[in-house]
Design a protein around this motif. Structure first.
Motif, PDB file in Angstrom:
ATOM      1  N   ASP A   1       5.568 -25.625  50.166  1.00  0.00           N
ATOM      2  CA  ASP A   1       7.001 -25.507  50.424  1.00  0.00           C
ATOM      3  C   ASP A   1       7.767 -26.756  49.995  1.00  0.00           C
ATOM      4  O   ASP A   1       8.930 -26.683  49.612  1.00  0.00           O
ATOM      5  CB  ASP A   1       7.253 -25.201  51.909  1.00  0.00           C
ATOM      6  N   GLN A   2       7.071 -27.892  50.058  1.00  0.00           N
ATOM      7  CA  GLN A   2       7.752 -29.124  49.649  1.00  0.00           C
ATOM      8  C   GLN A   2       8.002 -29.156  48.142  1.00  0.00           C
ATOM      9  O   GLN A   2       8.847 -29.885  47.669  1.00  0.00           O
ATOM     10  CB  GLN A   2       6.927 -30.346  50.064  1.00  0.00           C
ATOM     11  N   MET A   3       7.222 -28.328  47.401  1.00  0.00           N
ATOM     12  CA  MET A   3       7.461 -28.238  45.958  1.00  0.00           C
ATOM     13  C   MET A   3       8.885 -27.734  45.700  1.00  0.00           C
ATOM     14  O   MET A   3       9.525 -28.096  44.732  1.00  0.00           O
ATOM     15  CB  MET A   3       6.455 -27.290  45.303  1.00  0.00           C
ATOM     16  N   CYS A   4       9.370 -26.857  46.564  1.00  0.00           N
ATOM     17  CA  CYS A   4      10.728 -26.325  46.426  1.00  0.00           C
ATOM     18  C   CYS A   4      11.747 -27.462  46.553  1.00  0.00           C
ATOM     19  O   CYS A   4      12.825 -27.411  45.983  1.00  0.00           O
ATOM     20  CB  CYS A   4      11.028 -25.281  47.497  1.00  0.00           C
TER      21      CYS A   4
ATOM     22  N   ALA B   1      14.832 -25.095  40.535  1.00  0.00           N
ATOM     23  CA  ALA B   1      14.403 -23.773  40.093  1.00  0.00           C
ATOM     24  C   ALA B   1      14.018 -23.748  38.606  1.00  0.00           C
ATOM     25  O   ALA B   1      13.013 -23.131  38.217  1.00  0.00           O
ATOM     26  CB  ALA B   1      15.500 -22.755  40.377  1.00  0.00           C
ATOM     27  N   ALA B   2      14.788 -24.442  37.783  1.00  0.00           N
ATOM     28  CA  ALA B   2      14.524 -24.395  36.338  1.00  0.00           C
ATOM     29  C   ALA B   2      13.120 -24.924  36.038  1.00  0.00           C
ATOM     30  O   ALA B   2      12.387 -24.357  35.222  1.00  0.00           O
ATOM     31  CB  ALA B   2      15.572 -25.218  35.600  1.00  0.00           C
ATOM     32  N   GLU B   3      12.740 -25.978  36.728  1.00  0.00           N
ATOM     33  CA  GLU B   3      11.416 -26.551  36.460  1.00  0.00           C
ATOM     34  C   GLU B   3      10.302 -25.651  36.989  1.00  0.00           C
ATOM     35  O   GLU B   3       9.272 -25.478  36.349  1.00  0.00           O
ATOM     36  CB  GLU B   3      11.308 -27.950  37.068  1.00  0.00           C
TER      37      GLU B   3
ATOM     38  N   LEU C   1       9.856 -18.514  43.178  1.00  0.00           N
ATOM     39  CA  LEU C   1      11.258 -18.789  43.479  1.00  0.00           C
ATOM     40  C   LEU C   1      11.675 -18.025  44.724  1.00  0.00           C
ATOM     41  O   LEU C   1      12.442 -18.499  45.554  1.00  0.00           O
ATOM     42  CB  LEU C   1      12.135 -18.397  42.285  1.00  0.00           C
ATOM     43  N   HIS C   2      11.100 -16.835  44.820  1.00  0.00           N
ATOM     44  CA  HIS C   2      11.385 -16.001  45.977  1.00  0.00           C
ATOM     45  C   HIS C   2      11.039 -16.761  47.271  1.00  0.00           C
ATOM     46  O   HIS C   2      11.814 -16.821  48.217  1.00  0.00           O
ATOM     47  CB  HIS C   2      10.557 -14.719  45.858  1.00  0.00           C
TER      48      HIS C   2
ATOM     49  N   PHE D   1      12.532 -19.764  52.044  1.00  0.00           N
ATOM     50  CA  PHE D   1      12.260 -20.994  52.769  1.00  0.00           C
ATOM     51  C   PHE D   1      13.542 -21.808  52.948  1.00  0.00           C
ATOM     52  O   PHE D   1      13.914 -22.199  54.051  1.00  0.00           O
ATOM     53  CB  PHE D   1      11.222 -21.766  51.966  1.00  0.00           C
ATOM     54  N   GLY D   2      14.247 -22.007  51.818  1.00  0.00           N
ATOM     55  CA  GLY D   2      15.495 -22.778  51.853  1.00  0.00           C
ATOM     56  C   GLY D   2      16.513 -22.103  52.749  1.00  0.00           C
ATOM     57  O   GLY D   2      17.102 -22.716  53.634  1.00  0.00           O
ATOM     58  N   ALA D   3      16.680 -20.779  52.539  1.00  0.00           N
ATOM     59  CA  ALA D   3      17.697 -20.033  53.271  1.00  0.00           C
ATOM     60  C   ALA D   3      17.487 -20.187  54.769  1.00  0.00           C
ATOM     61  O   ALA D   3      18.412 -20.478  55.517  1.00  0.00           O
ATOM     62  CB  ALA D   3      17.639 -18.566  52.886  1.00  0.00           C
TER      63      ALA D   3
END
Ligand SMILES: Cc1cc2nc3c(=O)[nH]c(=O)nc-3n(C[C@H](O)[C@H](O)[C@H](O)COP(=O)(O)OP(=O)(O)OC[C@H]3O[C@@H](n4cnc5c(N)ncnc54)[C@H](O)[C@@H]3O)c2cc1C
Ligand code: SF4
Ligand code: SF4
Lengths: 414, 503
Positions: B443-446, B451-453, B479-480, B485-487
């Motif tokens: 999750d920390q990768m997010c 997103a582009a990367e 991305l999903h 996760f972000g939301a």
């Protein structure tokens, strides 16, 4: 590591002990690196971390099958994993508990039961083993065809000395010092030279050496076959036999077979819950020392140069390397005596003897012996020495190089 | 409790048609491999349910233990044809759950591949199977006065295949680089069972550097079945200084001072007081038990140079307030000084039933502030922490001590860990140094990558593994997943690093 041991086990002494040991394991896998069986098979279940897991699942209420038993059987109990483990996980104690639980839940096939019975009822009894050995030696020439493979399992005939009364080796000097010498079950008939040589040398050093008859098998054989109560009985019998001599001032219990030594240093632990014996058992464990450890503390100037540079490959038994409280001084004593010690690769790996293991797991034991002998003979030594009767017999059955107990090399000084 | 379940994103497998059932897959594998290499029952599979991060567990559907490359190929072909995901496993010492199995997948153990195949003294390289232990390589060439440089603390047990997959570093990577700098060629088996050679004998082979791409790919791009590693001549001399401080800030300053003085130590490590106490008990390396921190600083090279450099180190640390400096007198003492450091993580097992090993990087200058900050957090969360630190390159390993049998303690530990991550990021650091992303830090990768990367990462993955069968759900989040996760956290309205809370 997280555990959820089932209630029926959790509140027993074994359950608490197992939990304590399991909790220390961090599942780091370091121990797999020095485990002889894992190195051979590359199967997690043949390594300490995997076996810990196999035991853990039994404790957590999963019924084991013969497969779990098979992988626990294949463990040599060499304890290399314990020496490697940075977290201090007492693997052997856990394996013992696990093996016991599995043994209770499963019935072994007839053949296995029979072999185990023979080991317990013949080998562990000095007189019966001596008889069996004599029969075997007499029958050697008859072992042809399918029986030929048995031949290598029978050690060559040596002048036997099964004692029928307390043996006391008197020292010339009247120093008043005395020590107990442990004889064991197999050693008096299979390799009698060992303790004879040890006694003579100690006598020369001014130590009276006592070997009481009441003492017998150390109990390791039963212990490893999961007859833990039987092992405790052996322990109690030995303690009873030694106690009067300890009270009379015997300084140490000398063990020349490190496999037995490793068992006797655990008496205190094994009998900790027996109020009648706990205290004496702890004292016995504290007095137990490997022969090399005892000799290293003496003045050994008489040994100087008896070796004349003869080349020796030393195989330190696992029990001497990994059992806590046993100390190995063999290399330094032989070097002092003028022998040239050859470097031996992978000294930490077990030779496959491991008590009754070589009889119960011949395939694995054979593979380990082959590797071990390759390392031991790499530099063409004149003689191979070791410090445990099991290793000695196991190794000598598959090599042309003489294999002896190291104390025999000190004979010229005795 | 099974942590793993919550980490997987069902959407990652959603569009897949349902694969054949377990007996069909087993039958297909049995047609190709000896039966004893295929484990299918829980009793046999449970020992494989986790790696070095034992808080995350999942019993695999099937485990396969092949012994030849052909058997690996056969396994991959069967799995590919049947749409079964595959997780490779080396020695299972990983600390980020990279080798965590899947309940619908095959766990492919490479542990039987434990032979050194060839030693080429002239060109200073060795060809080894992927299951060979890192340390076993150096041992195999010891008599030739050569060694393999990267030395993760787990080197006694971890496999070279796992090292490549994680691009592992070690206490000496400050001078000698990570795994990627020390390998020459890889042989892999692709997702559909083909053999492929990446890299080459020469240092710079033409075309894209697929070798570097493969290194650190955490089992997502292919199964490594052979590795050609570089060997280095052993330095003429190596000496390590063990330096004690009664104040962590002084120790931090000493690190900066050593590097700024232009020395490149072969290794520069730091342990704080709890770490010193735990390791000393096992190793008896002579670490001073009353020190607030110790530094281990090694210099190696030609003898004359080493003698000169180690004296300089002595002067520098004395100027920084060192309370005691001991320099290794011989190879044995040097090994002893290092042994403590190398056993530091598992030695925690002596003072705590469980530990949670974190892995972040910070700029060197922030070292003292971060350590002091961690000390304050430890009080706040009421949990003990020990710090072990590749000080030279700013790679920090806080070890949070906890008891998994106490309800709620793992969750508290995770929150504490999240707070440490925030602290690192505040000081300009990152969330992973060398232990990889695995499932633990997915999750920390997010947070770290836009997103582009991430889309680019997926494109690379798709080129090797279009159907996402290799170690799905690890290392690179969909991305999903990131959106979800972000939301979730934006909804909670926590700033500035809300995402870190779940670590
Ligand atoms: C006490 C301790 C100390 C550690 N110290 C360090 C350290 O100092 N530096 C460091 O970098 N790491 C360290 N680690 C982490 C770990 O040891 C490394 O990540 C190591 O490289 C993992 O190797 P392994 O063989 O155990 O791999 P595993 O844990 O089995 O697998 C790790 C990852 O590699 C993949 N993988 C394994 N083999 C293959 C293969 N043949 N082909 C394709 N993919 C494969 C797996 O799928 C997984 O994603 C430490 C771990 C422990 C327990
Ligand atoms: S080395 Fe010790 S802590 Fe690590 S897995 Fe083995 S027994 Fe457990
Ligand atoms: S006792 Fe020996 S054989 Fe058994 S698990 Fe430990 S290292 Fe392996």
């Amino acid at each position: 590591m997280q555990t959820s041991i089932i209630d029926a086990i959790r509140n027993t002494p074994d359950g608490r002990e197992a939990n304590r040991i399991l909790r220390a394991c961090t599942h780091c896998g370091f121990c797999t690196a020095t485990c002889p069986t894992y190195q051979l098979t590359g199967d997690e279940r043949d390594g300490p971390r995997g076996r810990i897991y196999l035991v853990k699942q039994v404790l957590e209420g999963h019924t084991p099958t013969a497969k779990t038993q098979h992988h626990l059987d294949r463990c040599l109990t060499c304890r290399a994993c314990e020496t490697t483990c940075p977290s201090g996980v007492e693997y052997a104690k856990l394996a013992d508990i696990g093996r016991g639980l599995v043994e209770q839940q499963l019935t072994r096939p007839r053949r296995e039961r029979l072999l185990r019975w023979v080991l317990r009822h013949v080998v562990a009894h000095r007189q019966r083993f001596a008889l069996l050995l004599a029969l075997g030696q007499a029958a050697r020439p008859l072992m042809i065809g399918r029986l030929a493979s048995l031949k290598s399992k029978i050690p060559p005939r040596r002048a036997s000395s099964v004692p029928s009364h307390d043996r006391i080796g008197h020292s010339a000097a009247s120093s008043g010092r005395s020590m107990l010498l442990f004889d064991g079950c197999v050693q008096p008939s299979a390799t009698p030279h060992t303790n004879a040589a040890a006694t003579r040398l100690l006598n020369r050093l001014g130590v009276r050496v006592i070997t009481p008859t009441g003492a017998g098998c150390c109990g390791a054989l039963s212990q490893h076959l999961s007859y833990r109560d039987e092992a405790l009985d052996y322990a109690r019998a030995n303690i009873d036999a030694w106690w009067p001599h300890i009270r009379a001032g015997a300084e140490a219990i000398i063990v020349s077979a490190s496999g037995c030594g490793a068992e006797i240093v655990e008496y205190g632990y094994l009998l900790r819950n027996d109020p009648a014996y706990a205290e004496r058992a702890a004292r016995v464990s504290a007095l137990t020392r490997d022969l090399s450890d005892v000799l290293a503390a003496e003045n050994l100037s008489r040994l100087d140069d008896i070796g004349h540079g003869q080349s020796v490959a030393y195989h330190p038994p696992c029990t001497l390397q990994n059992a806590p409280h046993l100390h190995d001084h063999v290399a330094e004593i032989l070097t002092q005596a003028g022998y040239t010690l050859k470097p031996v690769a992978n000294a930490h790996l077990c030779c496959g003897s491991a008590g009754s293991y070589s009889l119960l797991q011949p395939e694995m034991a054979g593979a380990l012996r082959e590797n071990k002998l390759r390392s031991l003979t790499a530099e063409n030594p004149d003689v191979i020495v070791t410090a445990n009767i099991g290793c000695q017999m196991h190794l000598e059955s598959a090599t042309g190089v003489p294999v002896r107990h190291w104390i025999e090399l000190l004979e010229p000084a005795a | 409790m099974n942590q793993a379940a919550s980490l997987f994103d069902p959407a990652e497998h959603a569009e897949r048609a349902s694969p054949p059932d377990k007996p069909t897959i087993i039958a297909a594998l049995q047609a190709q491999l000896p039966a004893e290499m295929i484990l299918t029952e829980a009793e046999d599979l449970r020992p494989f349910e986790c790696d070095g991060l034992s808080a995350y567990r999942q019993v695999p559907m099937i485990a396969v233990l092949p012994a030849t490359i052909e058997q690996v190929q056969a396994t991959m072909r069967v799995c590919h044809a049947m749409d079964v995901p595959v997780v490779a496993r080396g020695a299972g010492t990983g600390l980020s759950g990279g080798a965590l199995p899947l309940d619908n997948g095959v766990l492919l153990s490479l542990a039987k591949f434990n032979r050194v195949l060839d030693i080429d003294t002239q060109n200073r390289r060795a060809t080894v199977q992927p299951g060979v232990r890192n340390l076993a390589i150096s041992e195999a060439v010891d008599h030739l006065d050569l060694y393999y440089a990267p030395d993760p603390s787990s080197q006694i047990a971890c496999s070279i295949g796992g090292n490549v997959a994680e691009n592992s570093g070690g206490v000496h990577c400050l001078k000698y680089g990570l795994t990627t700098h020390n390998i020459l060629q890889l042989e892999i088996v692709t997702v559909d069972g083909e053999r492929l050679t990446l890299g080459g004998a020469s240092l710079d082979s033409p075309g894209y550097d697929l070798l570097a791409l493969m290194t650190g790919s955490e089992g997502l791009l292919g199964v490594i079945v052979e590795v050609v590693v570089k060997l280095l001549p052993k330095p003429e001399l190596a000496k390590v200084a063990m330096v004690a401080f009664d104040d962590v800030r002084a120790a931090g300053d000493a690190v900066a001072a050593i590097i700024n003085a232009g020395c490149v130590p072969a290794g520069l490590e730091m342990l704080d007081s709890p770490a010193i106490i735990a390791t000393e008990e096992f190793v008896h390396a002579g670490y001073p038990l009353d020190a607030a921190a110790i530094l281990l600083c090694e210099v190696d090279g030609p003898a004359a140079e080493v003698e000169e450099d180690i004296e300089r180190v002595r002067e520098i640390v004395a100027g920084c307030g060192a309370t005691d400096v001991r320099i290794s007198r011989d190879a044995t003492e040097r090994a002893l000084f290092w042994a403590g450091r190398k056993a530091a993580f598992p030695a925690m097992g002596r003072i705590s039933p469980d530990y949670y090993c974190m892995d972040g990087t910070i700029p060197r200058k922030a070292l003292a502030d971060v350590l002091i900050g961690i000390g304050e957090l430890s009080k706040k969360y009421g949990q003990r922490v020990a710090n072990v630190f590749h000080a030279g390159d700013g790679n920090l390993h806080p070890l949070i001590l906890y008891d998994a049998n106490n309800p709620g303690e793992l969750e508290n530990t995770e929150a504490f860990g999240g707070a440490i991550c925030e602290l690192c990021l505040e000081h300009g650091g990152t969330i992973t140094g060398e232990h990889g992303v695995g499932v633990e830090k997915i999750d920390q990768m997010c947070v770290q990558f836009p997103a582009a990367e991430l889309t680019q990462f997926h494109a690379v993955k798709a080129a090797f593994d279009p159907r996402t069968l290799l170690n799905p759900g690890k290392a690179v989040p969909t991305l999903h997943r990131c959106a979800e996760f972000g939301a979730m956290h934006v909804h909670n309205g926590q700033v500035p690093f809300p995402e870190l809370e779940r670590l």
